[in-house]
Design an enzyme around this catalytic site. Structure first.
Site, PDB file in Angstrom:
ATOM      1  N   ASP A 148       0.857  -1.180   0.000  1.00  0.00           N
ATOM      2  CA  ASP A 148       0.000   0.000   0.000  1.00  0.00           C
ATOM      3  C   ASP A 148       0.899   1.237   0.000  1.00  0.00           C
ATOM      4  OD1 ASP A 148      -2.209   1.789   0.435  1.00  0.00           O
ATOM      5  OD2 ASP A 148      -3.303   0.187   1.439  1.00  0.00           O
ATOM      6  N   ASP A 201      -5.863   3.265  -7.109  1.00  0.00           N
ATOM      7  CA  ASP A 201      -6.785   3.608  -6.031  1.00  0.00           C
ATOM      8  C   ASP A 201      -7.147   5.089  -6.148  1.00  0.00           C
ATOM      9  OD1 ASP A 201      -8.247   3.372  -3.690  1.00  0.00           O
ATOM     10  OD2 ASP A 201      -6.504   3.440  -2.370  1.00  0.00           O
ATOM     11  N   GLU A 207     -11.711   8.122  -8.138  1.00  0.00           N
ATOM     12  CA  GLU A 207     -13.082   8.581  -8.432  1.00  0.00           C
ATOM     13  C   GLU A 207     -13.127   9.928  -9.172  1.00  0.00           C
ATOM     14  OE1 GLU A 207     -12.803   5.465  -5.826  1.00  0.00           O
ATOM     15  OE2 GLU A 207     -12.037   7.456  -5.358  1.00  0.00           O
ATOM     16  N   ARG A 228     -10.278   0.860  -8.268  1.00  0.00           N
ATOM     17  CA  ARG A 228     -11.407   1.085  -7.368  1.00  0.00           C
ATOM     18  C   ARG A 228     -12.601   1.671  -8.106  1.00  0.00           C
ATOM     19  NH1 ARG A 228     -10.627   4.266  -1.741  1.00  0.00           N
ATOM     20  NH2 ARG A 228     -10.813   6.124  -3.043  1.00  0.00           N
ATOM     21  N   ASP A 243     -13.046  -0.232   0.633  1.00  0.00           N
ATOM     22  CA  ASP A 243     -12.568  -0.238   2.017  1.00  0.00           C
ATOM     23  C   ASP A 243     -13.641  -0.764   2.976  1.00  0.00           C
ATOM     24  OD1 ASP A 243     -10.225   0.799   1.072  1.00  0.00           O
ATOM     25  OD2 ASP A 243     -10.730   2.873   1.533  1.00  0.00           O
ATOM     26  N   HIS A 253      -6.421  -8.182   2.655  1.00  0.00           N
ATOM     27  CA  HIS A 253      -5.853  -6.830   2.794  1.00  0.00           C
ATOM     28  C   HIS A 253      -6.336  -6.213   4.096  1.00  0.00           C
ATOM     29  CE1 HIS A 253      -4.271  -2.961   1.941  1.00  0.00           C
ATOM     30  NE2 HIS A 253      -5.403  -2.396   1.553  1.00  0.00           N
TER      31      HIS A 253
END
Length: 926
Positions: free
Chosen positions: A396, A510, A513, A592, A608, A666
């Protein structure tokens, strides 16, 4: 003014456009009678509604206001289409009637839930009229005219209607401004060259008011009827409603909830948003597609190709309203009639998913908070020490230097290149995270990604023409504009530079959006109709720029207002392309944020989640929904991302997660580790065993992905796809299938030593033992101690399996075992796709093997339909045949007698077959 709905008149002739020569305007323009009238039951419902309103007025002491006009009382509650959908507004009679709508107050609901709209369209609300309709080579073109303005600004008075009968099972209907071009989604869709010859649908139009009536020819079922409410088409408010033929509707992502949507006044918002998955919220991706199961088992799908902020309102009628704030109304309707075929037809439009590398289907391990490359390495070594399968190790954002893309911490992650080298030596892969927010505060000349992106003009700009600055993990950031092809080249160059130091194998994108810790930008957002449109859908935060960038931000292809929901797709496309150019092999990308066609470039994880039992359950509707969306490579964070897991929860989740198409454990920072090595010996063994089961099934899973890539089959599959006429399956989302033939029934509650699951009618075999279960279509209670996951093989199927290793690379060298599950007629079928597991375009180039397995009349045959050199290196060693009803006297392999074993549970096993995959063979039992 023409009426939508009449109470007693029979349905007049509408324009029937499926007939040859029907394009000329009929002498009498057709009007469709109301879809909810005509039966005694509904007349009774209207009377009951009227009486109910009268009674409520008496008991309320008049708080419901004056008696509505009779035309309003004629509309049953379940059929009231919302005329005032604005949130955070108390709808008064004055506000409602200013729009020309009916106002009937209903008792308030508890828990703030939506209910029957107080303000709804009357039967005679003005809409568009179909003024002309003419034949074209592919269908027809029409002109729609509105003579009375609706209540949103910049109403468009003349619309163009385009209809294409694209295939016998696909219809394309597009409505747009007749005079001016409008934004349309920039993704490739197929262009047809000729009109469908024998469509399985019929299409009628109502002329005044305009409406579409679509039927399935075979059954007469009305699939769409848009006369139920007015069409509204303003510059920033487009709305069209339809009746639905049943209550069984799925899709419309991305949301958290049951797989089957509720029609109880349920509004689903589509606007990509960074938020932990929560019921009722709009989540990371936008998928304006639904699948609907009709009575009798037929299915159809509807796709609205529109990327603007959107709501889909479902109501009990059953009915549906599409409500979007830009673009055009661009519909594709897929007629199936089988649900599997609907999803295939959908992917023929949006594109089939990419074939993943084999290693992508192994087990992945990650956490935020390893703290260092040595800490990461320690976990990898522990997994190897316990011989627990693992294909990929991830990091990450803590690997980065100051959370900046394309860097790694030279202190804590100094040994990262050596770790990656070690992974490769052990047949394992490395995947790292990337975010689209590029740090903008470094001294000039010290951070090439920002300096070069700024020089080339590759970031989202504010309305002032300067890079829009928000805030993400590294602090102040600019956002890469992936709608600009030049950005793809810059992205590639950055990745090439980093790969030279850390030779990663896949990428995890990630925060796309795109996520922003600010609302809009460091300067907020400017006033105007893009950031504050006339209508804002029910987005989390009540603003289009809540925790993202300003909708007014400028991008190469358009304004962000139009492109927001495409951001993740465009980044995935750039990332997959870069990986192909860097590695020369199949790309592995997990994103994502997603949009239709994303399966061509990436998989998806469900975001998440939390370490809670309900989150484990919700992952199943999540992965089934993304199967509908053409993104088969999907899974949730096993054991949960945030919060602290328990040993029991993590064990059960590892069992379920071992059957996610994409399987990754994860965990967040500052929580205890949750990889399999940290638990008790019993839990660790249970986790290891279920991963070994997954690895044994890799040949089967890989073949399912080949079928997904080739023709759009689903991998993880809802039960009703295989049993569409069994109404019990329509609401099931606690079990799922792999392909047609492997049923997964996980434990989803704490403290359980058994699980109840549905067994559709037929014979099912225990995957581990071959013992059979004959079901009449019933719920069965099954033993499920903590170390056991219930798996059942469907009769009539043949599953290719393999002796599992600790990596996919090791597994693929091992001999195969074929599991044959005989049907009641003693037949079975299966197949196997085999290639080198990572090269580009192996099927397209012919560098693959494809085998078909078949059983009829006690004779098994393996037929090689296509062969490659890889097939010569692997053998089929064992056949396990479930459901052999009596002990054979002998078994013949290619005519030669062979030793065998036969158990009381009717399992015949033949070992030491040693036939190369490149050789066909037969095996007979007598």
């Amino acid at each position: 003014m023409k009426s939508y709905q009449k109470l007693t008149a029979p349905q007049p002739a509408a324009c029937q456009v499926e007939e040859e020569g029907a394009a000329s305007m009929p002498a009498g323009r057709g009007k469709l009678a109301p879809w909810w009238v005509g039966s005694g039951l509904l007349v009774a419902a209207v009377l009951l509604s009227t009486i109910t309103v009268w009674v409520l007025r008496q008991v309320s002491g008049g708080w419901l206001g004056p008696t509505p006009p009779p035309k309003c009382l004629l509309v049953p509650e379940s059929h009231r289409f919302d005329c005032y959908p604005e949130r955070r507004v108390v709808v008064t009679q004055e506000l409602c009637e200013s729009r020309g709508c009916c106002f009937i107050q209903s008792p308030p609901l508890v828990d703030g839930k939506q209910g029957v709209p107080w303000c709804f369209y009357p039967p005679d609300f003005p809409s568009y009229t179909l003024e002309s309709l003419n034949q074209t080579a592919l269908g027809m073109v029409g002109l729609l005219v509105r003579r009375e303005k609706a209540y949103y600004p910049r109403d468009i008075e003349m619309l163009r209607l385009d209809v294409e009968f694209q295939t016998d099972t696909r219809l394309h209907i597009k409505i747009t401004d007749a005079a001016n071009p409008r934004y349309e989604v920039p993704i490739d869709v197929p262009r047809v060259m000729k009109r469908a010859e024998n469509p399985i649908y019929s299409l009628n139009f109502s002329w005044d008011p305009f409406g579409v009536l679509l039927r399935r020819r075979a059954t007469g079922t009305v699939l769409l009827n848009t006369t139920v409410a007015p069409l509204i088409f303003a510059d920033q408010f487009l709305q069209i409603s339809t009746s639905l033929p049943s209550k069984y509707i799925y899709g419309l992502g991305e949301h958290r909830g049951s797989f089957l949507h509720s029609l109880d006044w349920n509004t689903l918002t589509l606007w990509a948003r960074d938020v932990s998955p929560t019921e009722t919220f709009n989540l990371y991706g936008a998928h304006p597609f639904y699948l609907l199961m009709e009575e009798g088992g037929d299915a159809h799908g509807v796709f609205l190709l529109n990327s603007n902020a959107m709501e889909v309102a479902l109501q009990p009628a059953p009915g549906l309203t599409w409500r979007t704030i830009g673009g055009v109304l661009d519909f594709y309707i897929f007629l199936g009639p089988d649900p599997n075929m609907v999803i295939q037809q959908y992917q023929q439009v949006i594109g089939f998913p990419a074939m993943p590398p084999l290693w992508a289907l192994g087990f992945h391990l990650c956490r935020w908070g390893y703290g260092s490359s040595n800490g990461t390495w320690q976990t990898v070594r522990a997994m190897r020490n316990y011989q627990i399968p693992q294909d990929a190790q991830w990091n990450d954002i803590d690997y980065m230097d100051g959370y900046r893309d394309f860097t790694f911490d030279s202190q804590k992650f100094a040994s990262l290149p050596s770790l990656v080298e070690d992974l490769h030596k052990h047949g394992q892969r490395y995947v790292m995270i990337l975010d689209p927010g590029i740090s903008s505060t470094n001294p000039h000349g010290s951070y090439w990604p920002f300096d070069e992106g700024l020089r080339r003009g590759l970031f989202l700009n504010s309305t002032q023409g300067q890079p829009l600055i928000g805030q993400v993990w590294p602090g102040f950031t600019a956002f890469a504009d992936f709608s600009n092809p030049d950005t793809h080249q810059w992205w590639l160059e950055n990745l090439q530079h980093f790969h030279a130091h850390v030779p990663f194998d896949g990428l995890w994108i990630d925060m796309n959006e795109p996520s922003n810790f600010m609302d809009g930008s460091e300067d907020g957002c400017p006033p105007g109709d893009l950031d504050s449109p006339p209508y804002t859908p029910a987005v989390l935060g009540d603003s289009l720029f809540s925790k993202t960038v300003c909708a007014s931000a400028k991008q190469k292809a358009s304004v962000h207002y139009n492109l927001h929901n495409l951001y993740g797709l465009m980044e995935a496309k750039a990332t997959a392309s870069a990986l192909i150019q860097i590695r020369g092999k199949r790309p592995f990308v997990i994103s994502r944020s997603t949009f239709p066609s994303q399966g061509r470039y990436s998989g998806h994880w469900l975001g998440d989640n939390r370490s809670q039992w309900k989150d484990m359950y919700y992952s199943i509707p999540g992965l089934l929904s993304f199967s509908l969306f053409g993104i088969p490579l999907v899974g949730a964070d096993i054991c949960g991302f945030s919060g602290s897991t328990s040993e029991e929860l993590c064990t059960r989740w590892m069992q379920l997660g071992a059957f996610y198409p994409f399987a990754r454990n994860h965990n967040t920072q500052n929580e205890k580790a949750q990889d399999p090595t940290v638990f008790s010996p019993a839990a660790r063994t249970a986790m290891k065993d279920v991963l070994l089961t997954r690895y044994s099934l890799l040949p089967f899973l890989y073949t399912l992905f080949h079928r997904a890539h080739l023709q759009g089959d689903t991998v993880a599959r809802p039960l009703f796809f295989e049993f569409p006429q069994d109404v019990t399956t329509l609401g099931l989302d606690r079990q799922f299938l792999w392909g047609q033939s492997l049923l997964v029934t996980p434990v989803l509650e704490p403290g359980a030593d058994s699980v109840t699951g549905y067994m559709p009618r037929g014979t099912w075999y225990d995957f581990y033992t071959g013992s059979l279960v004959n079901s009449s279509g019933e719920m069965l209670k099954m033993s499920a101690p903590l170390e056991h996951l219930n798996l059942h093989v469907r009769e009539g199927s043949i599953l290719p399996t393999q002796k599992p290793g600790t990596t996919s690379e090791a597994t693929r060298r091992n001999p195969l075992r074929l599991i044959v599950a005989l049907s009641s007629s003693a037949s079975a079928w299966g197949d196997l796709f085999w290639d080198d597991g990572e090269s580009l375009g192996t099927f397209e180039r012919g560098s693959y093997s494809y085998l078909v397995f078949n059983v009829t009349q006690n004779l098994f045959t393996s037929t090689v339909l296509h062969a490659s050199t890889e097939a010569t290196m692997v053998t089929i060693d064992t056949l396990s045949i479930f459901g052999v009803q009596k002990p054979p006297s002998k078994v013949l392999l290619n005519g030669q007698e062979k030793p065998f074993s036969y158990l009381d549970n009717q399992v015949l096993t033949v070992s030491d077959i040693s036939m190369s995959l490149s050789q066909g063979f037969s095996l007979q039992w007598l």
